[in-house]
Design a protein around this motif. Structure first.
Motif, PDB file in Angstrom:
ATOM      1  N   ALA A 312     -43.652  66.066 -76.057  1.00  0.00           N
ATOM      2  CA  ALA A 312     -42.330  66.296 -76.829  1.00  0.00           C
ATOM      3  C   ALA A 312     -41.679  65.107 -77.082  1.00  0.00           C
ATOM      4  O   ALA A 312     -41.382  65.016 -78.270  1.00  0.00           O
ATOM      5  CB  ALA A 312     -41.253  67.023 -75.733  1.00  0.00           C
ATOM      6  N   GLU A 313     -41.781  63.995 -76.383  1.00  0.00           N
ATOM      7  CA  GLU A 313     -41.328  62.612 -76.641  1.00  0.00           C
ATOM      8  C   GLU A 313     -42.448  61.986 -77.924  1.00  0.00           C
ATOM      9  O   GLU A 313     -41.998  61.594 -78.932  1.00  0.00           O
ATOM     10  CB  GLU A 313     -41.592  61.543 -75.460  1.00  0.00           C
ATOM     11  N   LEU A 314     -43.704  62.125 -77.842  1.00  0.00           N
ATOM     12  CA  LEU A 314     -44.728  61.651 -78.882  1.00  0.00           C
ATOM     13  C   LEU A 314     -44.448  62.708 -80.157  1.00  0.00           C
ATOM     14  O   LEU A 314     -44.489  61.917 -81.441  1.00  0.00           O
ATOM     15  CB  LEU A 314     -46.039  61.880 -78.523  1.00  0.00           C
ATOM     16  N   SER A 315     -44.208  63.674 -80.039  1.00  0.00           N
ATOM     17  CA  SER A 315     -43.686  64.625 -81.146  1.00  0.00           C
ATOM     18  C   SER A 315     -42.454  64.142 -81.696  1.00  0.00           C
ATOM     19  O   SER A 315     -42.513  63.960 -83.072  1.00  0.00           O
ATOM     20  CB  SER A 315     -43.722  66.149 -80.657  1.00  0.00           C
ATOM     21  N   SER A 316     -41.473  63.834 -81.031  1.00  0.00           N
ATOM     22  CA  SER A 316     -40.270  63.452 -81.604  1.00  0.00           C
ATOM     23  C   SER A 316     -40.632  62.004 -82.567  1.00  0.00           C
ATOM     24  O   SER A 316     -40.018  61.646 -83.481  1.00  0.00           O
ATOM     25  CB  SER A 316     -39.330  62.985 -80.694  1.00  0.00           C
ATOM     26  N   TYR A 317     -41.585  61.404 -82.075  1.00  0.00           N
ATOM     27  CA  TYR A 317     -41.817  59.930 -82.802  1.00  0.00           C
ATOM     28  C   TYR A 317     -42.281  60.551 -84.148  1.00  0.00           C
ATOM     29  O   TYR A 317     -42.150  59.808 -85.260  1.00  0.00           O
ATOM     30  CB  TYR A 317     -42.787  59.144 -82.060  1.00  0.00           C
ATOM     31  N   PHE A 318     -43.247  61.351 -84.112  1.00  0.00           N
ATOM     32  CA  PHE A 318     -43.734  61.755 -85.414  1.00  0.00           C
ATOM     33  C   PHE A 318     -42.796  62.182 -86.391  1.00  0.00           C
ATOM     34  O   PHE A 318     -42.657  62.083 -87.717  1.00  0.00           O
ATOM     35  CB  PHE A 318     -45.024  63.031 -85.157  1.00  0.00           C
ATOM     36  N   GLU A 319     -41.798  63.089 -85.922  1.00  0.00           N
ATOM     37  CA  GLU A 319     -40.958  63.691 -86.849  1.00  0.00           C
ATOM     38  C   GLU A 319     -40.043  62.566 -87.357  1.00  0.00           C
ATOM     39  O   GLU A 319     -39.676  62.663 -88.773  1.00  0.00           O
ATOM     40  CB  GLU A 319     -39.774  64.669 -86.061  1.00  0.00           C
ATOM     41  N   ARG A 320     -39.769  61.568 -86.599  1.00  0.00           N
ATOM     42  CA  ARG A 320     -38.913  60.392 -87.124  1.00  0.00           C
ATOM     43  C   ARG A 320     -39.722  59.838 -88.431  1.00  0.00           C
ATOM     44  O   ARG A 320     -39.044  59.303 -89.224  1.00  0.00           O
ATOM     45  CB  ARG A 320     -38.875  59.539 -85.830  1.00  0.00           C
ATOM     46  N   MET A 321     -40.864  59.596 -88.406  1.00  0.00           N
ATOM     47  CA  MET A 321     -41.720  58.842 -89.046  1.00  0.00           C
ATOM     48  C   MET A 321     -41.732  59.762 -90.635  1.00  0.00           C
ATOM     49  O   MET A 321     -41.690  59.343 -91.662  1.00  0.00           O
ATOM     50  CB  MET A 321     -43.203  58.856 -88.829  1.00  0.00           C
TER      51      MET A 321
END
Ligand SMILES: [Zn+2]
Length: 577
Positions: A312-321
């Motif tokens: 979930a955390e890594l995924s939120s970074y991708f969403e941010r990008m």
């Protein structure tokens, strides 16, 4: 396509640099002068000074990254080319000289030894090393080297061919190496190869000039050759040139037989007696190439889905990008080849650059660069600014961040990019590509060891050394009648030109990444936690400790290579195509 960097959120406030600083020498010089003139009469003052300098470094690194990103996005835009050239030719040499003055002040400070041993020891070693090999006269040589790199970029980025009525970059042509029709593959391969060869002499002389400049810089810093110099310059504190030579041998023993075995199976399945260079990317069972997506937005949404399954955390970074538009993914004319992640060090955000054309590789490349981006996000947690900068990060570990994602995410392609059969094909291909990558790393690295320890070589000797190295690690494809393509194949490896000796890192990192992957297959949650905590350290620890934090063993000798050869052999069998 213009990218507005000023629109990015600035979550990390400046404490020292003027808010209205401009990236021009007058403004920069004022900051350098202030730092240089400041009294450093206590341990506290020295620490504050280091933090202020780190703020300046982040600003400089970000401004350079912006100019580099722009110039590779549009190699044919004269304004971007000029801005980057202005940086490399005018600003960078001045920055280096001014930075060296600061380095000298640091090294001669009596309070240096009093900074906390645990926190500052590694940074202190880096600075001590950098100060010991810095030579003013080398700044000009590096400037010339940089200008030659730009020439290489312009020359290779502008290479196109006309195929089936369409103008295509050599990178775009690579998708035809996957089509089942052998005649089409051959035609495409020959065309691209001829185009690359047309500039072989120009590229050869660029490289010769670079080798001479690099050798000269090494000698003026007191080294016998550029190889020994670059090991110190690249702060390779944890391994030696001999370890690399051991790695070459270990690859030859453990990986090359595996590679040739895979090729033999390929030839049998394809029903051909002799494999040719255009037979190596196609599906051996004659199926159409994998087409994980049609349009770039589908690539992005697929990658987002895959990431939610990983963490979930890594995924939120991708969403941010995605939200901040930090991705430039499609292949266009005039765009430089390849893919990379750049860090905007002040805003502490990543940029991803690549040339997606709809291939399976594109998915892996994006997720690879995502791994680098996660590093950029997670490094925000590192305790000191020198430890969260990509500028200081050893690539032997930053590539563990990226390659782990490249392999791990393959576990979740089914139902997103592919059906079951295609997902297996993709994972089989990834395993085979990693086998080939080990052999290619050994080829490129061994070649560079030869080039820079024989600096007075002729072009003919260089070609011979390349051929001998190539043959030592190659697969079973025959270059009969295509000898020139084989002889100049190295010219298409941009690292040789742009970032000398940057390649062994991929081999070291791949042994680590395959370790993370094998752990992920046993206990995904545990593996990802270790991965994230290791990335959060930034570069605050030596390489062996970073590997250990990620839950994998440090090392790339015979034992490590036998272990990964076993894992890869198993994966090739498991996904058995
Ligand atoms: Zn990478």
């Amino acid at each position: 396509m213009v990218f507005d960097y000023s629109a990015l959120p600035r979550e990390f406030k400046r404490h020292y640099l003027p808010q209205d600083i401009d990236f021009e020498w007058g403004d920069l010089n004022r900051v350098f002068e202030e730092l240089n003139g400041r009294s450093l009469g206590s341990e506290r003052a020295l620490e504050k000074w280091l933090l202020d300098e780190a703020e300046l470094d982040a600003y400089l690194y970000e401004q350079r990254a912006i100019r580099y990103f722009n110039s590779t996005r549009q190699t044919d835009n004269p304004e971007y080319a000029r801005a980057y050239e202005e940086y490399t030719e005018f600003l960078e040499p001045r920055i280096k000289l001014a930075g060296f003055k600061l380095l000298k002040r640091y090294v001669s400070s009596p309070f240096r030894g009093q900074l906390s041993e645990r926190v500052y020891a590694l940074e202190d070693r880096r600075r001590q090393t950098a100060a010991s090999i810095f030579r003013e006269q080398n700044v000009d040589l590096e400037k010339e080297d940089s200008a030659l790199s730009q020439q290489y970029y312009r020359m290779t980025g502008g290479m196109t061919v006309s195929f089936r009525g369409q103008e295509m970059t050599l990178q775009q042509m690579s998708k035809f190496y996957e089509v089942p029709d052998r005649a089409v593959r051959e035609e495409a391969w020959r065309l691209a190869s001829q185009r690359a060869l047309a500039d072989r002499e120009a590229l050869d002389s660029i490289y010769s000039k670079m080798v001479a400049l690099r050798d000269k810089a090494a000698r003026s810093a007191g080294f016998d050759n550029y190889r020994d110099y670059i090991f110190v310059k690249k702060e390779r504190f944890d391994y030696t040139p001999d370890d690399c030579v051991e790695f070459h041998k270990a690859v030859e023993e453990a990986i090359v037989p595996l590679r040739r075995g895979i090729d033999r199976t390929r030839a049998e399945r394809m029903g051909v007696d002799v494999l040719r260079p255009w037979d190596m990317e196609v599906d051996p069972a004659g199926r159409e190439p994998l087409r994980p997506f049609d349009r770039v937005p589908d690539l992005v949404s697929g990658a987002a889905k895959v990431m939610t399954k990983v963490d979930a955390e890594l995924s939120s970074y991708f969403e941010r990008m995605v939200e901040l538009q930090l991705l430039d993914l499609d292949s266009r004319r005039g765009k430089a080849p390849g893919g990379y992640q750049e860090e905007l060090a002040e805003v502490r955000l990543p940029l991803i650059f690549m040339n997606a054309v709809g291939k399976d590789d594109d998915v892996r490349t994006l997720l690879h660069e995502c791994g680098h981006s996660f590093h950029t996000f997670l490094m925000r947690k590192a305790m000191l600014p020198f430890f969260n900068s990509g500028a200081n990060m050893p690539n032997e570990f930053s590539e563990v961040a990226s390659m782990s994602m490249e392999v791990i995410t393959g576990e979740h392609y089914e139902g997103v990019f592919y059906d079951r059969e295609s997902a297996r094909r993709s994972n089989w291909k990834e395993a085979v590509d990693n086998v080939k990558l080990f052999t290619w790393v050994a080829t490129i690295d061994a070649f560079q060891h030869w080039v820079y320890t024989h600096p007075l070589h002729t072009k003919e000797e260089r070609t011979n050394a390349w051929e001998a190295t190539f043959n030592r690690f190659c697969g079973l494809e025959s270059y009969e009648g295509l000898e020139a393509s084989r002889a100049y194949r190295w010219q298409r490896q941009l690292h040789l030109f742009e970032v000398p000796f940057y390649y062994i890192e991929y081999g070291i990192a791949l042994t680590g990444a395959l370790g993370v992957w094998s752990r992920y297959r046993q206990d995904p949650k545990d593996a990802i936690e270790a991965y994230k905590s290791a990335l959060s350290l930034g570069c605050a620890r030596p390489l062996p400790e970073l590997f250990e934090a990620a839950g994998v063993e440090w090392g790339f000798g015979p034992a490590a290579l036998r272990r990964v050869a076993g894992e890869l052999r198993e994966a090739v069998k498991e996904y058995g195509q």
